[in-house]
Design an enzyme around this catalytic site. Structure first.
Site, PDB file in Angstrom:
ATOM      1  N   ASP A 122      32.259  17.445 -14.143  1.00  0.00           N
ATOM      2  CA  ASP A 122      33.012  17.686 -15.386  1.00  0.00           C
ATOM      3  C   ASP A 122      34.272  16.806 -15.427  1.00  0.00           C
ATOM      4  O   ASP A 122      35.076  16.827 -14.505  1.00  0.00           O
ATOM      5  CB  ASP A 122      33.401  19.170 -15.387  1.00  0.00           C
ATOM      6  CG  ASP A 122      34.289  19.587 -16.555  1.00  0.00           C
ATOM      7  OD1 ASP A 122      34.445  18.810 -17.509  1.00  0.00           O
ATOM      8  OD2 ASP A 122      34.821  20.725 -16.493  1.00  0.00           O
ATOM      9  N   HIS A 128      38.939  24.174 -17.688  1.00  0.00           N
ATOM     10  CA  HIS A 128      38.506  22.973 -16.977  1.00  0.00           C
ATOM     11  C   HIS A 128      39.580  22.548 -15.974  1.00  0.00           C
ATOM     12  O   HIS A 128      40.751  22.438 -16.336  1.00  0.00           O
ATOM     13  CB  HIS A 128      38.267  21.825 -17.959  1.00  0.00           C
ATOM     14  CG  HIS A 128      37.206  22.120 -18.983  1.00  0.00           C
ATOM     15  ND1 HIS A 128      35.891  21.804 -18.805  1.00  0.00           N
ATOM     16  CD2 HIS A 128      37.284  22.728 -20.189  1.00  0.00           C
ATOM     17  CE1 HIS A 128      35.197  22.183 -19.866  1.00  0.00           C
ATOM     18  NE2 HIS A 128      36.021  22.748 -20.735  1.00  0.00           N
TER      19      HIS A 128
END
Lengths: 534, 534
Positions: A174, A347
């Site tokens: 990611d 995130h």
């Protein structure tokens, strides 16, 4: 959406979608172009879902409908719960959904597949480890290393380290926050900030956040309970997600805490909290409707406090700021993540991406889930922790990374990209319809109907002129008269040249009308000439 | 745009415009609706411009064309220079433009008008003090209290204080940054940060900023000169604004520093800086074209550094981030104001708004230049420095503030709001054309032409069916056949009922076709039936 292939067999990781940008006129959803898998459907061992967010699971109904049902669809418990509900909305009831607990590897053809627990802004987020003869491919999904997650179960750092010691062949990580130095704040830092703000609110409190952020919703419930306020879940997806999470034991509301939205008005202002959808200013969301004084159950008024426990996703800034402005206009207060620490990204930031790299020690790194900028920044982070540049592959959709005993390299481009969902249909974004809609939306359309004799091409009825979306034609009547003259002239010229092909007459008509309209209006609407032969 | 009226005479302060949002399909510019002034043109003493930004002067050509030329248009030297150039583009050459130096009051009917020097992100920014019998109305324009402006001339705090001592009746103050605590950084703090970054750039440097921010451009020139780099001004407005400023002595480039953009490629990479338009990701701007490898003079490549010395205006976030992403894709580096202190807002923050309030001690406060949220926050700042709530008026466009001996109050709503410029025409935003364009852009258009006999209403030619912007009709041929059947059926039914009014036949056709299309396609394109009688 990612396909991992080994010995001719495929595991698909995630099947996400995008929401259309404003230039995608009339488009409802954007799917990945998975035509590569169309002839390979029989080779798919399973679809594995990392977590339940739309950008990771939203295309599943379309994928299943187009490719047929795969042997298995795996995911965490909440992921499977949310997906089951979504598939039911699409009337797909027989999908082989299965909860795969983390740490319990299963064999799928040439792969051994194992989920690894990570933290994110939705519970049950998992990395996918695909063990093959060459080594392990690790697809992180979306993650952060939250040391104090709301459910008390931090990311499984120990298992990641084990995988690293065994040998990770390729890390697909990611890249969302590859541009943010440091470490993301913990999700559990949000609760105390919310409680502190709640305790200073004299009237009603409306908190808006993502419906899928179950831990955030839980923290709002806890803060409300502590201050003896009732809570209403407002918005369909807010209720649905909470109910699914509650049925799985992931969320919990003490008896008597929840009230239906329609009862909000019957409680004193300082005794209620509403948790609402609409943190992104979405057109039909509950909060947007409240801001436009158009919600059936909640009427905002002065004294209310609206708390945005979310930040705008890039592209939604204007919709969010319009909604906030409307709320101010009504006289209510607004508190955003710029005013207080009431949001935490799901995130990980740069130090977390580096930690992932150091734990898993991958031979190859394939940054994913980010624009070109973030893929490159993620590649630079890999370099910073010692990965050699020739082992880092910042690619793009459709560019296959091929790994064998001889090393890794980008292979051929396979057909990939986006496809559009428009109503119930799926199609190519280059479809001429979208180009036409852009033209129509910019300058409108002129339609001219000429009726000619099939004997000699002469006009047998006066031309009809219709226009739509052509703005501000004040002298429209005069213009229409002149246009009729243009049509008559064009037809006469065609007849003089003994032109009898309708297609050619239409072409001439188009050019003559377009030129005249541009001369007179200085714009270029779409011109559609229709020649009827009688 | 603001009109200040006294004894039936009017001074207009500023004539700004807005740029359209993405929902305003095909609209080029948004102007203030100044119809209130249409019957009052003879009562206008003068138009006074605070500074040369588009949102304060951009509507002037349209205002002058519609209202005729007023006796005078006043502004600072750069403001007048920029406006003169703009009016020439609109072929208005006889406007009575006049430079009014700060601190030199002039009499205009019942007003004495004086400009007061302030700091902003364009040189020659001025507040407008309108002295009347009742007291002074002070319109700040856009401002900050920069203690170290690049030109060395700080805001005239002393004059503001004098006006305050004499008695300011009403302060109309800029609210842009009413949500930001503290004090805006000085414009001159940007230069050293740019120099520091420049000195670490191995290759070419491209700086993008607003063309009107002459002091920013000057700082880039100075930094480049210090590092012995040549400078190219790229983009029409960048060159134009610099030339106007240079001719007024506001900007200065040492001999030999500037090179034409087309010569950039002939210098070594580490010896050039380009200053480019496009900091907002505007479609046709120089930087956007570079990012899309479509600029005639500058081809971006790996090793280049692009510096965004500006922040996105709300609504432009996506265009800016798309541009940045493209630059990363090319392989160049990007540095934004999030990475280094290379931008300073031109609008004062909360402590500066409070300073303005304390200096001028207005009896009434009318926050302007901001959305509802910022107007209300500005009103709260007024309260924080001691202004009584009943003396603060957070209004809206068109709502007149009336002040007389008896006090101040909102008067009647006058007709105000927005008007749209589309090509060369000006019109109402509620114009049906824009609604039509929205409909066309969402679902496209179906056009059906039926040709009937004027004798008995029977069809004399097969129906023509055309569609545009209707997506993904895979079975289009079959559909068109069926549509022809619908038309034939509809006409037959009309003939059966002896219906001969073309308007009514068209209405039935419309309803029958629309119903059929919705049944088959589940969407509602615009349906335009045309009946031709022969």
């Amino acid at each position: 959406m990612m396909a991992v292939e080994c010995e001719g067999r495929i595991v698909v990781v995630d099947t996400g979608l995008m929401f259309p940008t404003t230039e995608m006129l009339g488009i409802d959803l954007v799917l990945p172009d998975f035509s590569y898998l169309r002839d390979r459907a029989d080779d798919i061992e399973a679809i594995v879902l990392t977590h339940g967010h739309e950008d990771h699971v939203g295309a599943l109904p379309f994928v299943l409908r187009e490719l047929g049902l795969p042997p298995k669809v795996f995911g965490g418990a909440l992921t499977v719960g949310l997906v089951r509900s979504k598939l039911e909305e699409h009337r797909i009831r027989d999908a082989p959904l299965e909860v795969l607990p983390p740490g319990r590897p299963i064999d799928l053809g040439p792969f051994q597949v194992e989920l690894v627990h990570l933290a994110h802004s939705i519970p049950d987020s998992r990395a996918v480890a695909l063990r093959t003869e060459l080594g392990t491919v690790l697809v992180t999904g979306d993650y952060k290393f939250d040391q104090t997650p709301v459910d008390g179960v931090p990311a499984d750092v120990s298992r990641l380290a084990e995988l690293g010691r065994e040998g990770v062949l390729c890390l697909c990580g990611d890249s969302t926050n590859a541009d943010r130095p440091g470490i993301a704040p913990s999700e559990s830092s949000v609760g105390p900030a919310l409680l502190e703000i709640f305790s200073r609110c004299p009237g009603r409190i409306i908190v808006t956040s993502f419906a899928s952020n179950v831990h955030r919703v839980q923290q709002v419930l806890d803060a409300a309970a502590e201050l003896d306020r009732k809570v209403a879940l407002v918005g369909r997806s807010m209720r649905k997600n909470f109910n699914i999470a509650a049925s799985l034991g992931i969320a919990h509301a003490p008896d008597g805490l929840l009230i239906p939205a329609r009862e909000i008005e019957s409680f004193p202002d300082h005794r209620v909290v509403a948790i609402s959808t609409g943190s992104q200013g979405e057109p039909l969301s509950a909060l947007r409707r409240m801001a436009h004084a158009d919600h059936p159950d909640v009427e905002l008024h002065s004294g209310d406090t609206v708390i945005f426990s979310a930040t705008p996703i890039p592209g939604n800034e204007r919709a969010v700021s319009d909604t906030i402005n409307r709320i101010f206009q009504i006289g209510a207060r607004v508190i955003t993540a710029a005013d207080a620490p009431i949001h935490a990204s799901g995130h990980g930031w740069q130090e977390e991406l580096k930690l992932m790299l150091n734990l898993t020690k991958p031979r190859y790194v394939l940054p994913v889930h980010g624009d070109h900028r973030r893929l490159r920044l993620h590649a630079e982070l890999a370099g910073a922790v010692g990965t050699r540049a020739e082992c880092v592959f910042a690619g793009r959709n459709g560019l296959a990374l091929e790994i064998d005993d001889g090393g890794a390299r980008f292979g051929e481009d396979v057909h990939a990209g986006m496809i559009f969902v428009d109503g119930v249909d799926i199609g190519d974004p280059d479809d001429v319809a979208l180009r036409d809609r852009r033209a129509l939306s910019a300058d409108g359309v002129f339609i001219v109907v000429a009726t000619i004799s099939s004997d000699d091409g002469s006009q047998v009825a006066p031309p009809e002129v219709i226009f739509r979306g052509v703005p501000f034609i004040e002298e429209a009547d005069g213009l229409v008269e002149e246009l009729r003259d243009v049509v008559t002239g064009s037809l006469a010229s065609a007849a003089n040249h003994d032109e009898r092909e309708v297609v050619l007459i239409q072409r001439d008509l188009h050019d003559d009308i377009a030129e005249f309209v541009y001369e007179r209006l200085r714009r270029r609407p779409m011109v559609l000439p229709v020649v009827v032969e009688v």
